[in-house]
Scaffold this motif. Structure first.
Motif, mmCIF file in Angstrom:
data_model
loop_
_atom_site.group_PDB
_atom_site.id
_atom_site.type_symbol
_atom_site.label_atom_id
_atom_site.label_comp_id
_atom_site.label_asym_id
_atom_site.label_seq_id
_atom_site.Cartn_x
_atom_site.Cartn_y
_atom_site.Cartn_z
ATOM 1 N N SER A 19 0.596 -0.854 0.229
ATOM 2 C CA SER A 19 -0.007 0.320 -0.329
ATOM 3 C C SER A 19 0.844 0.726 -0.052
ATOM 4 N N CYS A 20 2.130 0.790 -0.070
ATOM 5 C CA CYS A 20 2.950 1.570 -0.117
ATOM 6 C C CYS A 20 3.647 3.076 -1.510
ATOM 7 N N GLY A 21 3.682 2.127 -2.526
ATOM 8 C CA GLY A 21 3.867 2.463 -3.447
ATOM 9 C C GLY A 21 5.583 2.467 -3.927
ATOM 10 N N VAL A 22 6.394 0.889 -3.198
ATOM 11 C CA VAL A 22 7.753 0.927 -3.631
ATOM 12 C C VAL A 22 7.926 0.154 -4.740
ATOM 13 N N ASP A 23 8.997 0.388 -5.381
ATOM 14 C CA ASP A 23 9.317 -0.594 -6.657
ATOM 15 C C ASP A 23 9.375 -1.885 -6.597
ATOM 16 N N THR A 24 8.276 -2.874 -7.257
ATOM 17 C CA THR A 24 8.344 -4.023 -6.588
ATOM 18 C C THR A 24 8.599 -4.695 -8.026
ATOM 19 N N SER A 25 9.635 -4.246 -8.914
ATOM 20 C CA SER A 25 10.208 -4.906 -9.979
ATOM 21 C C SER A 25 10.910 -5.882 -9.919
ATOM 22 N N GLU A 26 11.765 -5.827 -9.306
ATOM 23 C CA GLU A 26 12.812 -6.677 -8.962
ATOM 24 C C GLU A 26 12.795 -7.660 -8.365
ATOM 25 N N ILE A 27 11.901 -7.625 -7.372
ATOM 26 C CA ILE A 27 11.584 -9.151 -6.897
ATOM 27 C C ILE A 27 9.791 -9.737 -7.404
ATOM 28 N N VAL A 28 9.357 -8.897 -8.702
ATOM 29 C CA VAL A 28 9.074 -9.813 -9.800
ATOM 30 C C VAL A 28 9.421 -10.926 -11.018
ATOM 31 N N LYS A 29 10.238 -9.522 -10.960
ATOM 32 C CA LYS A 29 11.154 -10.485 -11.978
ATOM 33 C C LYS A 29 11.833 -11.286 -11.525
ATOM 34 N N ARG A 30 12.588 -11.196 -10.223
ATOM 35 C CA ARG A 30 12.647 -12.563 -10.008
ATOM 36 C C ARG A 30 11.757 -13.958 -9.853
ATOM 37 N N LEU A 31 11.164 -13.576 -9.113
ATOM 38 C CA LEU A 31 10.397 -14.573 -9.524
ATOM 39 C C LEU A 31 8.954 -15.120 -9.871
ATOM 40 N N GLN A 32 8.979 -14.043 -10.972
ATOM 41 C CA GLN A 32 8.753 -14.664 -12.975
ATOM 42 C C GLN A 32 9.889 -15.767 -13.485
ATOM 43 N N GLN A 33 11.250 -15.551 -12.437
ATOM 44 C CA GLN A 33 11.340 -16.460 -13.440
ATOM 45 C C GLN A 33 11.687 -17.841 -12.705
ATOM 46 N N GLN A 34 11.446 -17.701 -11.837
ATOM 47 C CA GLN A 34 11.174 -19.544 -10.331
ATOM 48 C C GLN A 34 9.491 -19.991 -11.569
ATOM 49 N N ILE A 38 2.438 -13.936 -10.829
ATOM 50 C CA ILE A 38 2.088 -12.848 -10.407
ATOM 51 C C ILE A 38 0.950 -11.996 -10.339
ATOM 52 N N GLN A 39 -0.040 -11.446 -9.023
ATOM 53 C CA GLN A 39 -0.435 -10.471 -9.152
ATOM 54 C C GLN A 39 -0.053 -9.821 -8.143
ATOM 55 N N GLN A 40 -0.690 -8.568 -7.849
ATOM 56 C CA GLN A 40 -0.094 -7.122 -7.080
ATOM 57 C C GLN A 40 -1.323 -6.331 -7.065
ATOM 58 N N CYS A 41 -1.234 -6.163 -5.573
ATOM 59 C CA CYS A 41 -2.678 -4.968 -4.979
ATOM 60 C C CYS A 41 -2.553 -4.187 -3.494
ATOM 61 N N SER A 42 -3.370 -3.376 -3.762
ATOM 62 C CA SER A 42 -2.627 -3.292 -1.845
ATOM 63 C C SER A 42 -3.565 -3.972 -1.036
ATOM 64 N N PHE A 43 -3.553 -3.222 -0.140
ATOM 65 C CA PHE A 43 -3.506 -4.269 1.511
ATOM 66 C C PHE A 43 -4.956 -4.239 1.438
ATOM 67 N N ASP A 44 -6.150 -3.398 1.461
ATOM 68 C CA ASP A 44 -7.589 -2.892 1.154
ATOM 69 C C ASP A 44 -8.150 -4.226 -0.274
ATOM 70 N N GLN A 45 -7.277 -4.551 -1.459
ATOM 71 C CA GLN A 45 -8.050 -5.139 -2.120
ATOM 72 C C GLN A 45 -7.718 -6.576 -1.406
ATOM 73 N N THR A 46 -7.077 -6.796 -0.912
ATOM 74 C CA THR A 46 -6.487 -8.473 -0.446
ATOM 75 C C THR A 46 -7.491 -9.768 -0.835
ATOM 76 N N SER A 47 -8.601 -8.741 0.592
ATOM 77 C CA SER A 47 -10.225 -9.170 0.868
ATOM 78 C C SER A 47 -9.911 -10.618 -0.528
ATOM 79 N N GLU A 48 -10.317 -9.383 -1.561
ATOM 80 C CA GLU A 48 -11.519 -9.755 -2.488
ATOM 81 C C GLU A 48 -10.803 -10.367 -3.410
ATOM 82 N N ARG A 49 -9.560 -9.661 -3.570
ATOM 83 C CA ARG A 49 -8.407 -10.930 -4.620
ATOM 84 C C ARG A 49 -8.520 -12.196 -3.618
ATOM 85 N N LEU A 50 -8.326 -12.744 -2.253
ATOM 86 C CA LEU A 50 -7.781 -13.918 -2.290
ATOM 87 C C LEU A 50 -9.468 -14.482 -2.412
#
Length: 580
Positions: A19-34, A38-50
C-alpha cells in the motif's frame, strides 16, 4: 538453472501486497524467473483477490512497524492461516525482523540482497509449509465423529453464502435449520457415550441423504443445515416440506445392541433475508425456534417468527470495519474510577474500550467485541489496549498523579494466542509500562474454561510483575483451591449481586456478605462493581468491602476527564454518600 516450480505445480500463484507504492519490479522479475504467476494489490484489496484466486504465497510490504501497521500482517495470518506471508522490503534490520516474526510472518526477504539461491530457498520452504498447513486445516475442518464439516467451517461457509444478501444482490435465499434429538442426554446416561456415538453417526447419515448440501454437527446430537432456494421459489414452503421429511426420517428407530430405539426430534428454522442476513443472528433465531418447538410438543418444528421473539435483530455487520479501525486508530480507552470505600479517594480505574466509528459514532464493546472474539481480531485489539494503558500510565505519572491499579480486560481468546506472553513482554519493554500498576481482569468462565492453559499464561505474565483480578466473582465457576494457587490479588463482586442489595433481595445480600468474607479469608482485595446508590455503598462498607466502582461515583469517562478527577482530589466518603 533448475526452477522451484519444476518439482511442484506448473505455476506458483503469488500475491504481492503493498500500500506504499514501492518499486516491486525486481522481486516480480525474480519470481517470474522461478515460474511464479504474479498478482499485485494494495492491502485493502487483498480480501477480494483472495476470494477469487487460489494464492500459494503472499509477499507483504508494510509501511511502518508499529502495532497498528503490523495488524495488517496479523490480519492476513489470522484470516488466511494456510497461506504463508513473506515480509519484504529494501532493507530489513534485526529489530524489524524480530518484531515481524513475533507477529507471525512466515519468512522475510531483503530485496537489496536478494539472490536466486535465497529466493529458491524461501519458495521451497514456504510451499512445503503451506502443504503441511493445508493438511492440518483439512483435518481441523472436520467433525471427527461424523466426518462432516465442523461448526467453525460451517460458520465460515455460511458467512460467504450470506454476503450477497448483505450487499443487496440476492440470487438465492436461504433457510437455516437447527435439529436435535429429544431425550438424547437421557439415552446417553443410560446406555453410555459409545451408544450415543452410534446414534449420532446414523443421524448424520440420514441428514446427508435428505439434504446433501451444507450440514454440520454443532455438538452432541445438535446439527445445523442450510437450505438454498432460488429467489423466485417459496422458501417457506420448501422449508416446511424439508422439516416434515426430517421429522419422519429421524424418528425411524435407531438400532443399538439388537434393540430398536426411537428418539423424537425438534427442529427450528430461520429464513434469510426475511429474518436476518447475519450468521450469528440467524443461528440464534433457528436455535430459539428449535427450543420453542421442544417446549411446545415432542417431534415438532417451528419456523422463527420475529413477532414472538425478544431477540435483537439489529446486529450491525462490522467485521469488515474492525481491521480498518485498528489501522486508523479509531479505538479509545475510557476509565471508570475505582474508589477506596473508607477514604473516598480514587485509587485506580478500569480501562474500557470504546470505538469512535467515523459514521456510526461511539460504539460500545458489547456490539463489536463478540465479532472481534470470533474472528481473532481481539488479539491485536487487546495488544492495542495494553499499549494505550501503558501510555496513559506514563502520562499520569508525568503529571505527578498516582494510581494504585489500572485494570484492563484480558479475554479467554487472547490466551489461545501462543505469542501472548512474549508480545506483552515486548510491549512492556517498548513502552516502558509500569507493571506494578497494570492489572489484567479475567472472567471466571475464561479462567476455568481451559484451566491448565490459562493458568500457565497467568503465571508467566505474573513473572513480569503484572497483577490479576477476577471479574464477575460469584457467578458460579470458582474453584477455591485454584484461587489460592493463582496470583490473583483482587476479586470483583458481580454487579448483579450488588443491584440486589438496593432491591432488598435477601439472597443477594447473603451472597454479597459471603463473598466479602471469602475474599478476606483468602487475603484478596474485594471490589464491588455497579455501585449506584448510597444504600449499596453503606451495606458494602459495613461488611468490610475494600473498594467500589459504579455510577454513584462516576460513569466511564475519557482519559482527559479521568485525569481531571484525579487532579481535583475527587472524594466521596461513606458518610457523604449517605447524605446525598
Amino acid at each position: 538453472m533448475l526452477s522451484v516450480a519444476s518439482s511442484g505445480p506448473a505455476c506458483i500463484e503469488c500475491l504481492i501486497v503493498d500500500s506504499c507504492g514501492v518499486d516491486t519490479s525486481e522481486i516480480v522479475k525474480r519470481l517470474q524467473q522461478q515460474q511464479c504467476c504474479i498478482q499485485q494489490c494494495s492491502f485493502d484489496q487483498t480480501s477480494e483477490r483472495l476470494e477469487h484466486t487460489d494464492i500459494d504465497l503472499i509477499f507483504l510490504h508494510t509501511c511502518f512497524t508499529d502495532t497498528n501497521a503490523l495488524s495488517e500482517l496479523h490480519y492476513l495470518r489470522q484470516q488466511y492461516p494456510h497461506i504463508p506471508v513473506i515480509l519484504f522490503d529494501q532493507e530489513l534490520n534485526a529489530e524489524r525482523i524480530d518484531e515481524s516474526m513475533l507477529w507471525r510472518a512466515s519468512d522475510y526477504i531483503s530485496t537489496a540482497r536478494l539472490t536466486d539461491d535465497v529466493l529458491q530457498r524461501v519458495l521451497r520452504y514456504n510451499l512445503k509449509v503451506r502443504q503441511y498447513d493445508s493438511e492440518i486445516e483439512r483435518l481441523n475442518q472436520q467433525d471427527p465423529l461424523t466426518g462432516m464439516i465442523n461448526r467453525q467451517q460451517f460458520y465460515k461457509e455460511l458467512s460467504e453464502r450470506l454476503k450477497l444478501l448483505r450487499k443487496g444482490e440476492p440470487s438465492k435465499h436461504f433457510a437455516l435449520i437447527s435439529i436435535d434429538l429429544d431425550g438424547f442426554r437421557r439415552f446417553n446416561n443410560i446406555n453410555g457415550y459409545s451408544a450415543g456415538d452410534i446414534v449420532v453417526k446414523e443421524m448424520s447419515k440420514r441428514l446427508s441423504e435428505l439434504a446433501p448440501g451444507l450440514i454440520s454437527r454443532q455438538g452432541n446430537d445438535e446439527f445445523i443445515m442450510l437450505l438454498e432456494a432460488p429467489v423466485d421459489a417459496s422458501l417457506t414452503h420448501q422449508t416446511t416440506q424439508l422439516c416434515i421429511q426430517l421429522l419422519h426420517r429421524l424418528t425411524d428407530p435407531y438400532n443399538y445392541n439388537d434393540l430398536e430405539v426411537i428418539l423424537p426430534c425438534s427442529i427450528g428454522a430461520a429464513l434469510a433475508p426475511q429474518h436476518s442476513c447475519e450468521p450469528d443472528t440467524l443461528i440464534n433465531q433457528a436455535t430459539q425456534a428449535r427450543v420453542k418447538a421442544k417446549e411446545t410438543s415432542s417431534c415438532s418444528y417451528i419456523i422463527f417468527d420475529n413477532k414472538n421473539s425478544l431477540s435483537n435483530d439489529s446486529h450491525v455487520a462490522i467485521e469488515s470495519d474492525l481491521i480498518n479501525a485498528i489501522r486508523r486508530n479509531e479505538f479509545e480507552l475510557f476509565y471508570q474510577p475505582r474508589i477506596d470505600i473508607l477514604s473516598g479517594k480514587i485509587i485506580g480505574a478500569e480501562g474500557l474500550i470504546r470505538w469512535r466509528h467515523p459514521e456510526k459514532g461511539l460504539i460500545y464493546p458489547d456490539l463489536f467485541i463478540p465479532t472481534a472474539e470470533r474472528t481473532g481480531l481481539i488479539v491485536p485489539i487487546g495488544y492495542w489496549v495494553i499499549q494505550q494503558a501503558g501510555e496513559d500510565i506514563q502520562r499520569l505519572q508525568a503529571s505527578g498523579l498516582e494510581i494504585k491499579r489500572l485494570s484492563i480486560n484480558l479475554s479467554f481468546r487472547q490466551f489461545q494466542d501462543s505469542y501472548l506472553c512474549r508480545t506483552i513482554q515486548r510491549l512492556i519493554e517498548k513502552y516502558a509500562i509500569d507493571t506494578s500498576i497494570l492489572e489484567f481482569e479475567l472472567t471466571e468462565s475464561a479462567l476455568f474454561n481451559n484451566e491448565l492453559h490459562v493458568r500457565e499464561g497467568i503465571e508467566e505474565l505474573h513473572k513480569l510483575g503484572i497483577n490479576f483480578s477476577l471479574d464477575d466473582f460469584g457467578t458460579g465457576y470458582s474453584s477455591f483451591s485454584l484461587l489460592q494457587k493463582l496470583p490473583i490479588s483482587s476479586l470483583k463482586i458481580d454487579r448483579s449481586f450488588v443491584s440486589g442489595i438496593h432491591n432488598n433481595n435477601p439472597d443477594d445480600r447473603e451472597i454479597v456478605k459471603a463473598l466479602i468474607r471469602l475474599a478476606l479469608s483468602l487475603n484478596k482485595e474485594i471490589i464491588a462493581e455497579g455501585v449506584e446508590t448510597a444504600q449499596q455503598l453503606s451495606f458494602l462498607a459495613s461488611f468490610g468491602c475494600h473498594q467500589a466502582q459504579g455510577y454513584l461515583y462516576s460513569k466511564p469517562v475519557p482519559f482527559a476527564e479521568f485525569k481531571d478527577l484525579l487532579q481535583h482530589g475527587y472524594q466521596l466518603t461513606t458518610e457523604s454518600a449517605v447524605n446525598l
